[in-house]
Motif scaffolding. Structure first.
Motif, short mmCIF file in Angstrom:
data_model
loop_
_atom_site.label_atom_id
_atom_site.label_comp_id
_atom_site.label_asym_id
_atom_site.label_seq_id
_atom_site.Cartn_x
_atom_site.Cartn_y
_atom_site.Cartn_z
N VAL A 133 0.89 -1.18 -0.05
CA VAL A 133 0.03 -0.07 0.03
C VAL A 133 0.78 1.24 -0.16
O VAL A 133 1.98 1.27 0.62
CB VAL A 133 -1.10 0.20 1.23
CG1 VAL A 133 -1.75 1.41 1.29
CG2 VAL A 133 -1.90 -1.18 1.35
N PHE A 134 0.59 2.17 -0.79
CA PHE A 134 1.26 3.56 -0.90
C PHE A 134 0.38 4.61 -0.63
O PHE A 134 1.13 5.80 -0.29
CB PHE A 134 1.99 3.55 -2.24
CG PHE A 134 0.94 3.76 -3.42
CD1 PHE A 134 0.87 5.06 -3.67
CD2 PHE A 134 0.74 2.81 -4.20
CE1 PHE A 134 0.00 5.16 -4.84
CE2 PHE A 134 -0.14 2.98 -5.18
CZ PHE A 134 -0.36 4.23 -5.75
N SER A 135 -0.88 4.54 -0.48
CA SER A 135 -1.55 5.81 -0.17
C SER A 135 -2.98 5.54 0.56
O SER A 135 -3.60 4.36 0.09
CB SER A 135 -1.88 6.69 -1.32
OG SER A 135 -2.41 7.94 -0.96
N VAL A 136 -3.40 6.19 1.42
CA VAL A 136 -4.90 6.05 1.95
C VAL A 136 -5.52 7.49 1.97
O VAL A 136 -4.87 8.42 2.38
CB VAL A 136 -4.76 5.50 3.28
CG1 VAL A 136 -4.16 6.09 4.44
CG2 VAL A 136 -6.15 5.13 3.83
N LYS A 137 -6.74 7.61 1.46
CA LYS A 137 -7.36 8.86 1.28
C LYS A 137 -8.67 8.71 1.88
O LYS A 137 -9.48 7.68 1.98
CB LYS A 137 -7.62 9.18 -0.04
CG LYS A 137 -6.22 9.45 -0.96
CD LYS A 137 -5.52 10.67 -0.24
CE LYS A 137 -4.24 10.90 -1.22
NZ LYS A 137 -3.35 12.06 -0.68
N LEU A 138 -9.15 9.89 2.47
CA LEU A 138 -10.58 9.76 2.82
C LEU A 138 -11.63 10.13 1.59
O LEU A 138 -11.20 11.03 0.82
CB LEU A 138 -11.03 10.78 3.68
CG LEU A 138 -10.36 10.70 5.31
CD1 LEU A 138 -10.40 12.02 5.88
CD2 LEU A 138 -10.99 9.55 5.85
N LYS A 139 -12.61 9.29 1.32
CA LYS A 139 -13.48 9.39 0.19
C LYS A 139 -14.76 10.02 0.67
O LYS A 139 -15.46 9.93 1.55
CB LYS A 139 -13.89 7.91 -0.28
CG LYS A 139 -14.71 7.92 -1.38
CD LYS A 139 -14.86 6.35 -1.97
CE LYS A 139 -15.74 5.53 -0.97
NZ LYS A 139 -16.18 4.48 -1.83
N ARG A 140 -15.07 11.01 -0.26
CA ARG A 140 -15.93 11.95 -0.02
C ARG A 140 -17.05 12.17 -1.14
O ARG A 140 -16.55 12.04 -2.50
CB ARG A 140 -15.83 13.35 0.60
CG ARG A 140 -14.92 13.41 1.86
CD ARG A 140 -14.74 14.86 2.20
NE ARG A 140 -13.88 14.93 3.26
CZ ARG A 140 -14.26 14.83 4.41
NH1 ARG A 140 -15.84 14.65 4.81
NH2 ARG A 140 -13.46 14.83 5.54
N ARG A 141 -18.25 12.31 -1.01
CA ARG A 141 -19.06 12.78 -2.30
C ARG A 141 -19.11 14.40 -2.35
O ARG A 141 -19.44 14.91 -1.45
CB ARG A 141 -20.51 12.31 -2.03
CG ARG A 141 -21.44 12.60 -3.03
CD ARG A 141 -22.72 12.09 -3.05
NE ARG A 141 -23.04 10.63 -2.98
CZ ARG A 141 -23.59 9.79 -1.92
NH1 ARG A 141 -24.17 10.69 -0.94
NH2 ARG A 141 -23.86 8.78 -1.91
N ARG A 142 -18.89 14.85 -3.58
CA ARG A 142 -18.60 16.26 -3.83
C ARG A 142 -19.69 16.61 -4.89
O ARG A 142 -19.72 15.83 -5.87
CB ARG A 142 -17.53 16.77 -3.77
CG ARG A 142 -16.81 16.72 -2.44
CD ARG A 142 -15.05 17.22 -2.72
NE ARG A 142 -14.45 17.03 -1.47
CZ ARG A 142 -12.99 17.14 -1.31
NH1 ARG A 142 -12.41 17.04 -2.43
NH2 ARG A 142 -12.59 16.88 -0.19
N PHE A 143 -20.17 17.80 -4.70
CA PHE A 143 -20.89 18.22 -6.14
C PHE A 143 -19.90 18.84 -6.93
O PHE A 143 -18.71 19.03 -6.69
CB PHE A 143 -22.06 19.33 -5.68
CG PHE A 143 -23.10 18.81 -4.69
CD1 PHE A 143 -24.01 17.82 -5.10
CD2 PHE A 143 -22.96 19.13 -3.45
CE1 PHE A 143 -25.01 17.16 -4.34
CE2 PHE A 143 -23.91 18.69 -2.66
CZ PHE A 143 -24.94 17.70 -2.93
N VAL A 144 -20.34 18.99 -8.34
CA VAL A 144 -19.56 19.40 -9.50
C VAL A 144 -19.11 20.88 -8.90
O VAL A 144 -19.75 21.59 -8.71
CB VAL A 144 -20.11 19.55 -11.02
CG1 VAL A 144 -19.44 20.32 -11.77
CG2 VAL A 144 -20.76 18.31 -11.09
N GLY A 145 -17.77 21.10 -9.16
CA GLY A 145 -17.28 22.31 -8.67
C GLY A 145 -16.82 22.44 -7.01
O GLY A 145 -16.17 23.58 -6.75
#
Length: 465
Positions: A22-34
């Protein structure tokens, strides 16, 4: 729970991921366009390095869903702590990009394939796009290397050679060494990464078993480090270059002719230079002196044409005089598609020795047979006119061609034939006429990559002579 339909979740399949991949871990979020910041937290994404066929590496994302902020942040923190514990993984890199390499594709390769992976792995970069030959060298001489964990070069063998030379030269300057004469150089302070983007990519192929920018990048990101032997090339009065391999004779004259025709497309230029040099094939008259490496008999590699053991004094110099079509001096195996076993298959990345390969004068037909053997599994040295030695030092002293204005077999001086005796050092052209002294220095630099002995046999494409 991994992202997927409910049916997948019901099957409760289990998968194990090793943190070393493993080389990276990120928090995953739902975002609107822009939307740049914030957004609904969905879980975490783990990025791992995947080993594919033919030594190829690629990245892959694993999405894990969990709507609890506490759970996600707790996992994110713990995984980041583990990733930060891996010692050799760089956090900050000095990057050199040669925009004129090969088909002027190095800049595109860097920003499209390499930079996104560095960013994903949270590696800070300081990028210099080189503007002229010697630019990287001048930047490195002034660079505060302690600010970086490594140096990366995006380009071909010539670019890499310049950066490696600059990195080692800077190490000598910082150590207060006299850079004109360096019998015992100090090691490079940081590792060097090679991203293949040139006409010849022998060093990248030797380190990764393949010409593939993403594979090279992931070896750097994952902190795979190999100590590698380096040669010094010197005249009696000054240091010319740090390098890994060199050719004198046919290999150097071909490169010199190709450099004169830079206006041609790279593949056409190389084919033209190769055929023209072959048509005008002529030997160089010179004297070779070498100091053999004493190796215990049981450690010798299986090759009955290589003399690995010399009896007598350890410091006993051997001399050969004659007419030679090509002389190769290589501290690394120099793998490529045209020589899948390597240009010097019986040396290693870091065994403290150089291969000296001498091709004596022979007919053009026989010489072509020898060259063709590099592309096969047959022994390319199994010819009566080819001699191979395992050495620790070599001196090459060309002789002045006999003629109306020259005495027979007179040693030339630097002034008498300046530029007549080109050298091909790691794909970089050097014009040097006087005696050249080559020494190997064990494990002088760390390169990002793996030991070629551990790689699968690869048929990746690159163009080299």
């Amino acid at each position: 729970s991994p992202t997927g339909n409910s049916q997948t979740c019901l099957q409760a399949q289990e998968e194990i991921i090793e943190m070393k991949d493993v080389f990276s871990v990120k928090l995953k979020r739902r975002r609107f366009v822009g939307q740049k910041k914030g957004g609904t937290l969905l879980g975490i994404t783990i990025f791992k390095c995947l080993h594919k066929e033919e030594n190829k590496l690629t990245d892959c994302a694993i999405h894990l869903n969990n709507l609890s902020e506490d759970h996600c942040h707790s996992w994110f923190r713990h995984l980041k702590e583990i990733l930060n514990g891996f010692q050799n993984r760089p956090k900050s890199l000095k990057v050199f990009v040669n925009p004129s390499s090969h088909k002027k594709e190095a800049t595109h390769i860097y920003y499209e394939q390499v930079a996104p992976l560095f960013e994903l792995a949270d590696i800070k970069t300081d990028v210099t796009v080189t503007e002229y030959e010697g630019h990287a060298l001048s930047v490195l001489k002034e660079c505060e290397l302690q600010a970086f964990d490594g140096v990366v070069c995006v380009g071909g063998d010539g670019s890499v050679s310049e950066v490696a030379h600059g990195l080692l030269l800077k190490a000598q300057i910082d150590a207060g060494k006299d850079t004109d004469y360096i019998p015992t150089p100090v090691r490079a302070p940081v590792p060097l990464g090679v991203i293949p983007a040139g006409t010849t990519n022998i060093l990248a192929h030797t380190l990764y078993g393949i010409k593939h920018a993403v594979t090279a990048t992931l070896h750097i990101v994952m902190g795979h480090i190999q100590p590698v032997d380096v040669c010094t090339f010197s005249t009696p009065s000054k240091l010319l270059r740090f390098g890994f391999s060199a050719m004198f004779g046919f290999g150097a004259r071909t490169l010199a002719l190709a450099e004169k025709h830079r206006w041609m497309p790279s593949n056409q230029r190389k084919d033209f230079a190769f055929l023209k040099t072959l048509a005008d094939l002529k030997p160089e008259e010179c004297e070779l002196s070498f100091l053999p490496l004493n190796i215990p008999q049981e450690d010798s590699h299986e090759n009955d044409r290589i003399t690995l053991l010399y009896l007598g004094s350890k410091d006993q110099w051997h001399k050969i005089q004659g007419h030679f079509l090509n002389v190769s001096i290589m501290a690394i195996p120099c793998l490529c598609s045209m020589a899948p076993r390597g240009l010097a298959p019986d040396t290693r990345l870091n065994n403290g020795s150089m291969a000296l390969i001498v091709v004596q004068n022979t007919s053009r037909t026989e010489f072509v047979k020898h060259l063709k053997r590099y592309a096969s599994v047959k022994n390319q040295f199994n010819f009566p006119f080819v001699e191979t030695y395992t050495v620790q030092e070599v001196k090459v002293q060309p002789r002045l061609k006999s003629g109306p204005d020259a005495k027979e077999n007179t040693y030339l001086s630097a002034a008498s034939a300046e530029g007549n005796y080109p050298w091909n050092i790691d794909g970089d052209l050097m014009k040097e006429a006087s005696e050249v002294h080559v020494r190997v220095h064990p494990q002088l630099i760390n390169l990002y990559g793996v030991d070629t002995d551990d790689l699968e046999t690869s048929q990746a494409t690159c163009n080299c002579i």
